[in-house]
Design a protein around this motif. Structure first.
Motif, PDB file in Angstrom:
ATOM      1  N   PHE A  75       0.751  -1.189   0.093  1.00 20.31           N
ATOM      2  CA  PHE A  75      -0.015  -0.013  -0.089  1.00 20.31           C
ATOM      3  C   PHE A  75       0.920   1.262  -0.007  1.00 20.31           C
ATOM      4  O   PHE A  75       1.997   1.245   0.519  1.00 20.31           O
ATOM      5  CB  PHE A  75      -0.836   0.047   1.285  1.00 20.31           C
ATOM      6  N   PRO A  76       0.388   2.307  -0.850  1.00 21.02           N
ATOM      7  CA  PRO A  76       1.178   3.615  -0.596  1.00 21.02           C
ATOM      8  C   PRO A  76       1.335   4.199   0.882  1.00 21.02           C
ATOM      9  O   PRO A  76       0.583   4.189   1.629  1.00 21.02           O
ATOM     10  CB  PRO A  76       0.423   4.498  -1.606  1.00 21.02           C
ATOM     11  N   ILE A  77       2.368   4.913   0.525  1.00 20.56           N
ATOM     12  CA  ILE A  77       2.888   5.834   1.739  1.00 20.56           C
ATOM     13  C   ILE A  77       3.002   7.185   1.399  1.00 20.56           C
ATOM     14  O   ILE A  77       3.673   7.725   0.677  1.00 20.56           O
ATOM     15  CB  ILE A  77       4.291   5.409   2.394  1.00 20.56           C
ATOM     16  N   VAL A  78       2.108   8.168   2.143  1.00 21.73           N
ATOM     17  CA  VAL A  78       1.937   9.581   1.608  1.00 21.73           C
ATOM     18  C   VAL A  78       2.150  10.290   2.879  1.00 21.73           C
ATOM     19  O   VAL A  78       1.591  10.322   4.017  1.00 21.73           O
ATOM     20  CB  VAL A  78       0.512   9.863   1.026  1.00 21.73           C
ATOM     21  N   VAL A  79       3.228  11.245   2.844  1.00 22.85           N
ATOM     22  CA  VAL A  79       3.909  12.120   3.944  1.00 22.85           C
ATOM     23  C   VAL A  79       3.321  13.467   3.682  1.00 22.85           C
ATOM     24  O   VAL A  79       3.227  13.913   2.538  1.00 22.85           O
ATOM     25  CB  VAL A  79       5.252  11.937   4.006  1.00 22.85           C
ATOM     26  N   ILE A 138      12.187   4.959  14.029  1.00 26.72           N
ATOM     27  CA  ILE A 138      11.098   4.100  14.623  1.00 26.72           C
ATOM     28  C   ILE A 138       9.792   4.217  13.953  1.00 26.72           C
ATOM     29  O   ILE A 138       9.297   3.220  14.006  1.00 26.72           O
ATOM     30  CB  ILE A 138      11.019   4.871  16.214  1.00 26.72           C
ATOM     31  N   LEU A 139       9.570   5.344  13.621  1.00 31.21           N
ATOM     32  CA  LEU A 139       8.262   5.409  12.918  1.00 31.21           C
ATOM     33  C   LEU A 139       8.538   4.709  11.439  1.00 31.21           C
ATOM     34  O   LEU A 139       7.432   4.083  10.998  1.00 31.21           O
ATOM     35  CB  LEU A 139       8.232   7.057  12.501  1.00 31.21           C
ATOM     36  N   ALA A 140       9.426   4.601  10.660  1.00 31.11           N
ATOM     37  CA  ALA A 140       9.583   3.953   9.692  1.00 31.11           C
ATOM     38  C   ALA A 140       9.155   2.436   9.867  1.00 31.11           C
ATOM     39  O   ALA A 140       8.664   1.732   8.893  1.00 31.11           O
ATOM     40  CB  ALA A 140      11.166   4.101   9.296  1.00 31.11           C
ATOM     41  N   SER A 141       9.652   1.918  10.805  1.00 33.84           N
ATOM     42  CA  SER A 141       9.375   0.396  11.107  1.00 33.84           C
ATOM     43  C   SER A 141       7.762   0.571  11.417  1.00 33.84           C
ATOM     44  O   SER A 141       6.980  -0.316  10.850  1.00 33.84           O
ATOM     45  CB  SER A 141       9.959   0.179  12.801  1.00 33.84           C
ATOM     46  N   GLU A 142       7.079   1.483  12.058  1.00 35.02           N
ATOM     47  CA  GLU A 142       5.683   1.384  12.171  1.00 35.02           C
ATOM     48  C   GLU A 142       5.076   1.603  10.775  1.00 35.02           C
ATOM     49  O   GLU A 142       3.890   0.869  10.490  1.00 35.02           O
ATOM     50  CB  GLU A 142       5.164   2.619  13.021  1.00 35.02           C
ATOM     51  N   ILE A 143       5.378   2.510   9.765  1.00 37.54           N
ATOM     52  CA  ILE A 143       5.141   2.510   8.629  1.00 37.54           C
ATOM     53  C   ILE A 143       5.037   1.546   7.920  1.00 37.54           C
ATOM     54  O   ILE A 143       4.113   1.078   7.121  1.00 37.54           O
ATOM     55  CB  ILE A 143       5.952   3.824   8.019  1.00 37.54           C
ATOM     56  N   ALA A 144       6.419   0.632   7.611  1.00 35.66           N
ATOM     57  CA  ALA A 144       6.593  -0.351   7.225  1.00 35.66           C
ATOM     58  C   ALA A 144       5.540  -1.507   7.337  1.00 35.66           C
ATOM     59  O   ALA A 144       4.835  -2.298   6.486  1.00 35.66           O
ATOM     60  CB  ALA A 144       8.018  -1.105   7.437  1.00 35.66           C
ATOM     61  N   LEU A 160      16.817   4.959   5.336  1.00 38.90           N
ATOM     62  CA  LEU A 160      15.394   5.452   5.927  1.00 38.90           C
ATOM     63  C   LEU A 160      14.340   4.894   4.920  1.00 38.90           C
ATOM     64  O   LEU A 160      14.337   5.254   3.877  1.00 38.90           O
ATOM     65  CB  LEU A 160      15.339   6.780   6.289  1.00 38.90           C
ATOM     66  N   LEU A 161      13.127   4.179   5.145  1.00 39.89           N
ATOM     67  CA  LEU A 161      12.059   3.957   4.494  1.00 39.89           C
ATOM     68  C   LEU A 161      11.631   4.984   3.733  1.00 39.89           C
ATOM     69  O   LEU A 161      11.198   6.084   4.367  1.00 39.89           O
ATOM     70  CB  LEU A 161      11.145   3.117   5.378  1.00 39.89           C
ATOM     71  N   LYS A 162      11.492   5.115   2.599  1.00 40.19           N
ATOM     72  CA  LYS A 162      10.903   6.153   1.506  1.00 40.19           C
ATOM     73  C   LYS A 162       9.592   6.180   1.305  1.00 40.19           C
ATOM     74  O   LYS A 162       9.187   5.160   0.933  1.00 40.19           O
ATOM     75  CB  LYS A 162      11.820   6.167   0.365  1.00 40.19           C
ATOM     76  N   PRO A 163       8.898   7.274   1.311  1.00 34.56           N
ATOM     77  CA  PRO A 163       7.416   7.290   1.166  1.00 34.56           C
ATOM     78  C   PRO A 163       7.323   7.435  -0.397  1.00 34.56           C
ATOM     79  O   PRO A 163       8.024   7.707  -1.031  1.00 34.56           O
ATOM     80  CB  PRO A 163       6.942   8.719   1.734  1.00 34.56           C
ATOM     81  N   ASP A 164       6.333   7.086  -0.772  1.00 37.03           N
ATOM     82  CA  ASP A 164       5.697   7.129  -2.159  1.00 37.03           C
ATOM     83  C   ASP A 164       5.483   8.791  -2.751  1.00 37.03           C
ATOM     84  O   ASP A 164       5.595   8.973  -4.142  1.00 37.03           O
ATOM     85  CB  ASP A 164       4.578   6.248  -2.689  1.00 37.03           C
ATOM     86  N   LEU A 165       5.009   9.479  -1.775  1.00 38.12           N
ATOM     87  CA  LEU A 165       4.394  10.833  -2.264  1.00 38.12           C
ATOM     88  C   LEU A 165       4.716  11.976  -0.921  1.00 38.12           C
ATOM     89  O   LEU A 165       4.375  11.477   0.256  1.00 38.12           O
ATOM     90  CB  LEU A 165       3.218  10.722  -2.675  1.00 38.12           C
ATOM     91  N   VAL A 166       5.261  12.935  -1.088  1.00 39.25           N
ATOM     92  CA  VAL A 166       5.401  14.067   0.074  1.00 39.25           C
ATOM     93  C   VAL A 166       4.836  15.125  -0.417  1.00 39.25           C
ATOM     94  O   VAL A 166       5.080  16.066  -1.534  1.00 39.25           O
ATOM     95  CB  VAL A 166       6.918  14.255   0.267  1.00 39.25           C
ATOM     96  N   LEU A 167       3.783  15.369   0.294  1.00 39.77           N
ATOM     97  CA  LEU A 167       2.923  16.786  -0.109  1.00 39.77           C
ATOM     98  C   LEU A 167       3.226  17.807   1.055  1.00 39.77           C
ATOM     99  O   LEU A 167       3.117  17.633   2.104  1.00 39.77           O
ATOM    100  CB  LEU A 167       1.318  16.499   0.105  1.00 39.77           C
TER     101      LEU A 167
END
Length: 253
Positions: free
Chosen positions: A57-61, A118-124, A171-178
């Protein structure tokens, strides 16, 4: 004692902005004897997955200054997409935020950088179940550090394409940063309406427009991924419509 590693503005900036997880851990270990909470953060970091694998699933920041609408928009997007909403710093360390906010910049930024890992682990983990919406991530840590360590106007910032604007490789990278932006007048109006206590950096932004400009320009220079700017001056309904269109365009849902 924190080691000195800065001789000029650019050196001070790189000292204050840990570039990867080992540097973050080193910075926290240096102050752990004096700040017990730093040991707690390190313990949590050690339990996180070193290699975070993104789900399907996508990750949007969402990034932006305070009072640009991040809380309202991220909640609305979460509801619209049936997504998971996460925030930085993550809940497991956010209770120590005020402690680290009173520390010198290198220690303060190490805390927020640790929060990103730490957040990256939760996001993943969350991205294996649903779309993930994130209220601030690495770009905030970098932009505020750069704006704090470099004085004067935006011409004094590191040049475009400088490594300080580059996303950390580990660091885990998002798909989109707004990047949500509003006019200074609208932001001031929203802050007054909120009536909340200001952080030191928020007070600095009100007193020093150059500081705010440095933050905003630093956001715009971020690379891999870059921030896509969204005008958040219109109504929340219009902003939500724009944001959802961008997510649909750039992310597979």
């Amino acid at each position: 004692m924190l080691r000195s590693c800065a001789r000029g503005p650019q050196d001070a900036l790189r000292c204050a902005l840990p570039a990867a997880l080992p540097a973050v851990c080193d910075r926290l270990r240096e102050c752990a004897a004096r700040i017990p909470e730093a040991r707690e953060v390190l313990t949590i970091l050690e339990k996180c997955t070193k290699q975070q694998c993104k789900g399907d699933f996508p990750i949007v920041v969402f990034e932006g200054l305070d009072a640009t609408g991040k809380t309202t928009v991220t909640q609305a997007v979460k509801d619209a997409l049936d997504a998971v909403l996460l925030r930085s710093p993550p809940a497991c360390i956010s209770q120590w935020r005020t402690i680290f906010d009173d520390e010198p910049t290198p220690i303060r930024r190490a805390f927020y950088a640790a929060g990103n890992y730490i957040l990256a682990s939760e996001i993943a983990k969350a991205s294996t179940q649903a779309p993930v919406i994130v209220d601030r991530y690495w770009h905030s840590t970098a932009a505020y550090t750069i704006a704090t360590e470099i004085n004067g106007n935006v011409q004094n910032l590191p040049p475009v394409q400088d490594g300080v604007y580059q996303w950390p490789e580990d660091l885990l990278k998002p798909d989109l940063v707004l990047l949500l932006t509003v006019s200074p007048e609208e932001r001031a109006r929203r802050l007054e309406h909120r009536g909340l206590d200001k952080t030191k950096e928020e007070a600095e932004m009100e007193a020093n427009s150059l500081f705010r400009q440095r933050i905003e320009e630093s956001y715009r220079r971020m690379m891999n991924p870059a921030c896509q700017e969204v005008d958040a001056n219109p109504s929340k309904e219009e902003v939500l419509k724009t944001v959802l269109q961008l997510i649909k365009k750039h992310c597979a849902l």
